[in-house]
Enzyme design. Structure first.
Site, short mmCIF file in Angstrom:
data_model
loop_
_atom_site.label_atom_id
_atom_site.label_comp_id
_atom_site.label_asym_id
_atom_site.label_seq_id
_atom_site.Cartn_x
_atom_site.Cartn_y
_atom_site.Cartn_z
N THR A 124 0.82 -1.22 0.00
CA THR A 124 0.00 0.00 0.00
C THR A 124 0.85 1.26 0.00
O THR A 124 1.96 1.28 0.55
CB THR A 124 -0.91 0.00 1.24
OG1 THR A 124 -1.55 1.28 1.37
CG2 THR A 124 -0.11 -0.26 2.52
N GLU A 126 0.22 3.59 1.81
CA GLU A 126 0.29 4.00 3.21
C GLU A 126 1.65 3.68 3.84
O GLU A 126 1.97 4.19 4.92
CB GLU A 126 -0.82 3.34 4.01
CG GLU A 126 -2.22 3.83 3.68
CD GLU A 126 -2.47 5.27 4.11
OE1 GLU A 126 -1.89 5.70 5.12
OE2 GLU A 126 -3.23 5.96 3.41
N TYR A 148 -2.25 0.49 10.52
CA TYR A 148 -2.40 -0.20 9.23
C TYR A 148 -1.11 -0.13 8.42
O TYR A 148 -0.60 -1.14 7.94
CB TYR A 148 -3.56 0.42 8.43
CG TYR A 148 -3.63 -0.05 7.00
CD1 TYR A 148 -4.05 -1.34 6.67
CD2 TYR A 148 -3.26 0.80 5.95
CE1 TYR A 148 -4.11 -1.77 5.36
CE2 TYR A 148 -3.33 0.38 4.64
CZ TYR A 148 -3.75 -0.90 4.35
OH TYR A 148 -3.80 -1.33 3.03
N LYS A 152 1.41 -3.24 7.46
CA LYS A 152 1.71 -3.52 6.06
C LYS A 152 3.21 -3.42 5.79
O LYS A 152 3.73 -4.06 4.87
CB LYS A 152 0.93 -2.55 5.16
CG LYS A 152 -0.53 -2.94 4.95
CD LYS A 152 -0.65 -4.15 4.04
CE LYS A 152 -2.04 -4.31 3.49
NZ LYS A 152 -2.13 -5.39 2.48
#
Length: 226
Positions: A124, A126, A148, A152
């Protein structure tokens, strides 16, 4: 059963694949996005798409499914993927998004499929979080800003580790925001589009959003799947 999973299942079935998917047990049906892919949608009779109950928090079931199916390709799209909710469910997010990826990789190793499986991890944007440069590229330093993103990040590096330690075909795809009509209703694009429709229909007067200064690149989930 996710936005990406449903589009990916369609894409692979069109190519003649036999597709096996993992779905979590729920008290309500969570297969709405893939019902049209059943051989008989009314009776949920399976054709080239076969579903297995499983969970990324349960290593035993992952080993059992992978050993039974003996897949040639594995796509890990499973995650608690809502950034804001990851602050409320931080430990669960770490377990599913981070350690869940390790469980999948370990299951491949346990089943003796290291040399025959290709593994894809949906990473991601992110990971970049507090971005260190604009635009980002593969060499941009990671700086996750949520549970999150941090979970990840672990998943990203454990994929690299398995690739380098065991010579497994394992890759990360760093996906930026991607949307579609199948996106969950509590994600910002669907929240906006649904709320605007409700305002137009006179069902509500206004709605509230979080950080209005956030900037994102957008794509369509079907394109990202391809």
């Amino acid at each position: 059963s996710s936005q990406d999973g449903s589009y990916l299942a369609e894409f692979l079935l069109e190519k003649g694949y036999e597709v096996h998917g993992i779905v979590r047990r729920s008290s309500s049906f969570n297969t709405g996005r893939i019902e049209h892919l059943y051989k008989n949608p009314q009776a949920h009779i399976e054709g080239n798409m076969k579903l297995h109950y499983g969970d990324l928090t349960d290593s035993t079931c992952l080993v059992k499914i992978i050993n039974e199916v003996k897949p040639t390709e594995i796509y890990n799209l499973g995650a608690q993927s809502h950034v804001k909710i990851s602050f409320d469910l931080a430990e669960y997010t770490a377990d599913v998004d981070g350690v869940g990826t390790l469980r999948l990789l370990d299951a491949i190793k346990t089943c003796g499929l290291i040399s025959s499986v290709k593994f894809y991890q949906a990473s991601t944007s992110e990971l970049f979080g507090k971005v260190q440069e604009i635009p980002q590229k593969e060499t941009t330093p990671f700086y996750p800003r949520s549970p999150y993103g941090a979970a990840k990040l672990y998943a990203y590096w454990i994929v690299v580790n398995f690739r380098e330690a065991y010579k497994l075909f394992a890759v990360n795809g760093i996906l930026f925001n991607h949307e579609s009509p199948r996106r969950g209703a509590n994600f910002v694009t669907r929240k906006i589009s649904r709320s605007v429709a409700k305002i137009h229909l006179g069902q509500m007067d206004c709605f509230s959003l979080g950080n209005l200064d956030a900037k994102r690149d957008w794509g369509h989930a079907r394109d990202y799947v391809e």
